[in-house]
Design a protein around this motif. Sequence first.
Motif, mmCIF file in Angstrom:
data_model
loop_
_atom_site.group_PDB
_atom_site.id
_atom_site.type_symbol
_atom_site.label_atom_id
_atom_site.label_comp_id
_atom_site.label_asym_id
_atom_site.label_seq_id
_atom_site.Cartn_x
_atom_site.Cartn_y
_atom_site.Cartn_z
ATOM 1 N N LYS A 190 0.897 -1.110 0.058
ATOM 2 C CA LYS A 190 0.174 0.097 0.005
ATOM 3 C C LYS A 190 0.964 1.220 -0.092
ATOM 4 N N GLY A 244 2.599 1.547 -3.188
ATOM 5 C CA GLY A 244 1.573 2.158 -4.565
ATOM 6 C C GLY A 244 1.171 3.512 -4.258
ATOM 7 N N ILE A 283 -0.297 -4.502 -9.010
ATOM 8 C CA ILE A 283 -1.750 -3.596 -8.993
ATOM 9 C C ILE A 283 -1.311 -2.431 -9.940
ATOM 10 N N VAL A 297 -1.480 1.087 -10.858
ATOM 11 C CA VAL A 297 -1.807 2.513 -10.178
ATOM 12 C C VAL A 297 -1.971 3.527 -10.977
ATOM 13 N N LEU A 314 -6.039 1.347 -2.970
ATOM 14 C CA LEU A 314 -5.185 0.225 -2.517
ATOM 15 C C LEU A 314 -5.352 -0.575 -1.456
#
Length: 203
Positions: free
Chosen positions: A114, A117, A157, A159, A176
């Motif tokens: 997290k 990101g 992930i 972003v 996130l």
Amino acid sequence: MAFKLIDLPYDDTALEPAVSANTLSFHYGKHHQAYIDKMNAAIDGTDHADKSMEEVVAAARGSNQGLFNNAAQSWNHAFYWHSMSGETGTPSDELTSMINDAFGSVDELKQQLKDRGAGHFASGWVWLAEKGGKLSIEETHDGDTLADSDFNPLLTIDVWEHAYYLDHQNKRPDYLDAVVEKKLNWSFASENLARGTTWTYPS
Ligand code: MN
């Protein structure tokens, strides 16, 4: 041979509320489809036409930025759809052990994903990856990818703003948090680790 957009591996409401069906309709249905279409147009009739997607990415890197961007984004998004699930599973014993070695705990890994990101400047991707038996968090900018790297990517992930703006507006940390805490596909990560070689786009 033209590449086809992969089927989503779940119903379009499976990722709510982290990622809504509305976001998927644009992100998967429009953005990902456009990357696939542009890559196919660029390789049609060339000596890239019979390559795997990973081979196209590697061949275009550093020599054809337009093709590279579209091929890498085609791969990254397919890997990202698999990196999430409505049924997250749990990390395998092997993966849990390596997470504990590298990060201390699964919760600490989640916090670092997290934080990385949220801190990533502008557009890009955050990855959990393995190399030489060690796990690390990696970041790639814009459309760059680990698909042709010496890392074995386990999860990614997206972003880019288009991944979260419809659901979370500018609040990337909220997106996130929702994805990392509730939607990461630990079964997929465990399979990628156990295979020991990079996931390949279905041909
Ligand atoms: Mn995207």
